[in-house]
Design a protein around this motif. Sequence first.
Motif, PDB file in Angstrom:
ATOM      1  N   LYS A  69      33.346   0.240  49.666  1.00  0.00           N
ATOM      2  CA  LYS A  69      33.445  -0.318  48.310  1.00  0.00           C
ATOM      3  C   LYS A  69      34.358  -1.534  48.320  1.00  0.00           C
ATOM      4  O   LYS A  69      35.131  -1.758  49.268  1.00  0.00           O
ATOM      5  N   VAL A  70      34.253  -2.326  47.265  1.00  0.00           N
ATOM      6  CA  VAL A  70      35.101  -3.503  47.134  1.00  0.00           C
ATOM      7  C   VAL A  70      36.574  -3.072  47.135  1.00  0.00           C
ATOM      8  O   VAL A  70      36.950  -2.111  46.470  1.00  0.00           O
ATOM      9  N   GLY A  71      37.376  -3.772  47.930  1.00  0.00           N
ATOM     10  CA  GLY A  71      38.795  -3.445  48.030  1.00  0.00           C
ATOM     11  C   GLY A  71      39.163  -2.627  49.250  1.00  0.00           C
ATOM     12  O   GLY A  71      40.351  -2.496  49.572  1.00  0.00           O
ATOM     13  N   ASP A  72      38.178  -2.071  49.955  1.00  0.00           N
ATOM     14  CA  ASP A  72      38.467  -1.285  51.161  1.00  0.00           C
ATOM     15  C   ASP A  72      39.045  -2.180  52.255  1.00  0.00           C
ATOM     16  O   ASP A  72      38.551  -3.291  52.497  1.00  0.00           O
ATOM     17  N   ARG A  73      40.089  -1.695  52.924  1.00  0.00           N
ATOM     18  CA  ARG A  73      40.652  -2.375  54.095  1.00  0.00           C
ATOM     19  C   ARG A  73      39.893  -1.877  55.319  1.00  0.00           C
ATOM     20  O   ARG A  73      39.857  -0.679  55.585  1.00  0.00           O
ATOM     21  N   VAL A  74      39.279  -2.805  56.055  1.00  0.00           N
ATOM     22  CA  VAL A  74      38.401  -2.389  57.147  1.00  0.00           C
ATOM     23  C   VAL A  74      38.640  -3.202  58.418  1.00  0.00           C
ATOM     24  O   VAL A  74      39.138  -4.332  58.382  1.00  0.00           O
ATOM     25  N   ILE A  75      38.280  -2.574  59.532  1.00  0.00           N
ATOM     26  CA  ILE A  75      38.145  -3.256  60.821  1.00  0.00           C
ATOM     27  C   ILE A  75      36.671  -3.610  60.950  1.00  0.00           C
ATOM     28  O   ILE A  75      35.800  -2.801  60.617  1.00  0.00           O
ATOM     29  N   ALA A  76      36.370  -4.816  61.419  1.00  0.00           N
ATOM     30  CA  ALA A  76      34.978  -5.259  61.533  1.00  0.00           C
ATOM     31  C   ALA A  76      34.684  -5.698  62.959  1.00  0.00           C
ATOM     32  O   ALA A  76      35.509  -6.343  63.614  1.00  0.00           O
ATOM     33  N   LEU A  77      33.501  -5.360  63.426  1.00  0.00           N
ATOM     34  CA  LEU A  77      33.070  -5.661  64.787  1.00  0.00           C
ATOM     35  C   LEU A  77      31.752  -6.422  64.733  1.00  0.00           C
ATOM     36  O   LEU A  77      30.846  -6.059  63.986  1.00  0.00           O
ATOM     37  N   ALA A  78      31.649  -7.488  65.529  1.00  0.00           N
ATOM     38  CA  ALA A  78      30.421  -8.277  65.555  1.00  0.00           C
ATOM     39  C   ALA A  78      30.310  -8.995  66.889  1.00  0.00           C
ATOM     40  O   ALA A  78      31.239  -8.993  67.690  1.00  0.00           O
ATOM     41  N   ARG A  79      29.155  -9.613  67.130  1.00  0.00           N
ATOM     42  CA  ARG A  79      28.992 -10.410  68.347  1.00  0.00           C
ATOM     43  C   ARG A  79      29.750 -11.707  68.230  1.00  0.00           C
ATOM     44  O   ARG A  79      30.422 -12.160  69.157  1.00  0.00           O
ATOM     45  N   SER A  80      29.624 -12.363  67.083  1.00  0.00           N
ATOM     46  CA  SER A  80      30.283 -13.637  66.847  1.00  0.00           C
ATOM     47  C   SER A  80      30.431 -13.816  65.345  1.00  0.00           C
ATOM     48  O   SER A  80      29.886 -13.048  64.560  1.00  0.00           O
ATOM     49  N   GLY A  81      31.199 -14.825  64.949  1.00  0.00           N
ATOM     50  CA  GLY A  81      31.319 -15.135  63.532  1.00  0.00           C
ATOM     51  C   GLY A  81      32.520 -14.555  62.829  1.00  0.00           C
ATOM     52  O   GLY A  81      32.660 -14.695  61.620  1.00  0.00           O
ATOM     53  N   MET A  82      33.438 -13.899  63.562  1.00  0.00           N
ATOM     54  CA  MET A  82      34.604 -13.307  62.906  1.00  0.00           C
ATOM     55  C   MET A  82      35.763 -14.285  62.754  1.00  0.00           C
ATOM     56  O   MET A  82      36.692 -14.034  62.004  1.00  0.00           O
ATOM     57  N   TRP A  83      35.706 -15.422  63.443  1.00  0.00           N
ATOM     58  CA  TRP A  83      36.788 -16.403  63.317  1.00  0.00           C
ATOM     59  C   TRP A  83      36.549 -17.295  62.103  1.00  0.00           C
ATOM     60  O   TRP A  83      36.398 -18.504  62.214  1.00  0.00           O
ATOM     61  N   GLN A  84      36.496 -16.696  60.947  1.00  0.00           N
ATOM     62  CA  GLN A  84      36.355 -17.443  59.702  1.00  0.00           C
ATOM     63  C   GLN A  84      36.931 -16.607  58.568  1.00  0.00           C
ATOM     64  O   GLN A  84      37.136 -15.399  58.704  1.00  0.00           O
ATOM     65  N   GLU A  85      37.218 -17.268  57.455  1.00  0.00           N
ATOM     66  CA  GLU A  85      37.920 -16.595  56.358  1.00  0.00           C
ATOM     67  C   GLU A  85      37.063 -15.550  55.668  1.00  0.00           C
ATOM     68  O   GLU A  85      37.593 -14.565  55.135  1.00  0.00           O
ATOM     69  N   VAL A  86      35.758 -15.742  55.618  1.00  0.00           N
ATOM     70  CA  VAL A  86      34.851 -14.735  55.064  1.00  0.00           C
ATOM     71  C   VAL A  86      33.714 -14.515  56.040  1.00  0.00           C
ATOM     72  O   VAL A  86      33.260 -15.459  56.692  1.00  0.00           O
ATOM     73  N   ALA A  87      33.268 -13.274  56.165  1.00  0.00           N
ATOM     74  CA  ALA A  87      32.210 -12.959  57.120  1.00  0.00           C
ATOM     75  C   ALA A  87      31.303 -11.874  56.547  1.00  0.00           C
ATOM     76  O   ALA A  87      31.776 -10.923  55.928  1.00  0.00           O
ATOM     77  N   VAL A  88      30.013 -12.045  56.747  1.00  0.00           N
ATOM     78  CA  VAL A  88      29.038 -11.029  56.382  1.00  0.00           C
ATOM     79  C   VAL A  88      28.778 -10.160  57.607  1.00  0.00           C
ATOM     80  O   VAL A  88      28.403 -10.680  58.672  1.00  0.00           O
ATOM     81  N   VAL A  89      29.009  -8.873  57.488  1.00  0.00           N
ATOM     82  CA  VAL A  89      28.832  -7.965  58.621  1.00  0.00           C
ATOM     83  C   VAL A  89      28.055  -6.728  58.175  1.00  0.00           C
ATOM     84  O   VAL A  89      27.976  -6.418  56.982  1.00  0.00           O
ATOM     85  N   SER A  90      27.497  -6.038  59.146  1.00  0.00           N
ATOM     86  CA  SER A  90      26.824  -4.778  58.860  1.00  0.00           C
ATOM     87  C   SER A  90      27.864  -3.736  58.479  1.00  0.00           C
ATOM     88  O   SER A  90      28.895  -3.599  59.141  1.00  0.00           O
ATOM     89  N   ALA A  91      27.607  -2.996  57.431  1.00  0.00           N
ATOM     90  CA  ALA A  91      28.549  -1.959  56.997  1.00  0.00           C
ATOM     91  C   ALA A  91      28.764  -0.918  58.097  1.00  0.00           C
ATOM     92  O   ALA A  91      29.844  -0.325  58.198  1.00  0.00           O
ATOM     93  N   ASP A  92      27.739  -0.707  58.943  1.00  0.00           N
ATOM     94  CA  ASP A  92      27.855   0.255  60.037  1.00  0.00           C
ATOM     95  C   ASP A  92      28.861  -0.185  61.091  1.00  0.00           C
ATOM     96  O   ASP A  92      29.340   0.634  61.867  1.00  0.00           O
TER      97      ASP A  92
END
Length: 449
Positions: free
Chosen positions: A153-176
């Motif tokens: 949900k909005v406001g959750d503090r999360v760790i995110a994993l991806a192939r690329s694209g995490m070095w930016q201020e906002v990122a779209v990632v799979s919730a999984d």
Amino acid sequence: MSSEEGPTQQQQPEQEKKPDEPPSAASDAPQQESGSSSPAAEPPAAVAEPPPAAVAEPPAAAPAAEEKPLSFRALVLTGHGGYDKVKLQVKTMAKPKLKAGEVLVRVKACGLNFAELLARQGLYELLPSPPVTMGMEGSGVIEAVGEDVNDRKVGDRVIALARSGMWQEVAVVSADRTFLMPEEMSFEEGAALTINYMTAYMMLFEMANLRPGKSVLIHMAAGGVGIAATQLCQTVQDVTVFGTASASKHETITQGGVTHPIDYRTKDYVEEIRKISPKGVDIVLDPLGGSDTQKGYSLLKPLGMIIVFGAANCVTGQRKNLLAMAKTWYNQLSLNTMKLMQSNKAVSGFHLGYITDEQLFGRTMSTLLELYKQGKIKPRIDSSYHFEEVTEAMKRMHERQNIGKVILLPEPKKEEEKPKSNAEAGENVEKNDAAISEKKEEEVEAEKD
């Protein structure tokens, strides 16, 4: 290649379609919108997205047309080569339209991995062709969720994993590929956990089946994976850890759990290990490649296992070194199955980027987060650099000055801020103490006069 990598290309089909555009973490949604990125000093003018043709009523379309575009900073690999090929850019886009199963994350901290050093030199085959936004791991706060996302949900503090694209201020990632952070975990720790600890955990427990009483050789023991592997070895009783690192790092890695630190720059680590353990070791974690793989294999006890998960010996300068690559290739371990059978040893390879088992990812992260909550593992943050300082961050890792994880911070750097490593902070304290002591001595002498 290094194994400190994120998920495979199969998880991000959109990036395959448009390799010339800097992709986001799990989709190219940020790049589908209002235009190309530009240097940080001159962000492009905002261009609002026209209302969908299906919307017939002008009043309903007006809010979408007037919606404020989103500008964000990103580190983009513009070509292969030296440090100057990674540039800070400002991108502008309309508010991303999330697909089912996606979330929008406001990134607070990102991890720097050895794989990004390889990628900058063109030695990491899983990264799309430049220009591409780099970064495989980060942490932050969810700002929006797509359809069918029920456990975020909005406001959750999360760790995110991806192939690329995490070095930016906002990122779209799979919730999984997001994982809820414990309340006591900082964003820097969250960004430091994923790649290094998943790599170390899978090698030690999924492949090598680490058990009580075993011995492990960990190369680059002061690096991110090295420290993660050392901490994880401490979760099993009576495990002996041999760790290679420069002499200046021995005190730190010994405090972290390395039983026998070895200075690889001044001593032959094979001879040093044989002095302590004549029969050798049970497990070797090899991120080096080349002749070091041969040495590691020779150190194995019967029924022992060497796991090759990198080729750091290929990287000797900030640009690709063909001679170093040829030397590493020439000296690589070569043996036939008959010889392998007679030696009663195992040779394994590990590359996190080619693992596609989602259940394995989830199970491993759940275990690591539980170990963190129990206080059994804790990422060591070597230093934090703002995006403007990415060159200094890469230099620190490339020159192997770091003890632990190097972190990148998306937020703009304040003028008075300077990047500080843990070692530098300690030096500053010593200098301040010395200055205070000197001042007191001067005051005493003045009083005597």
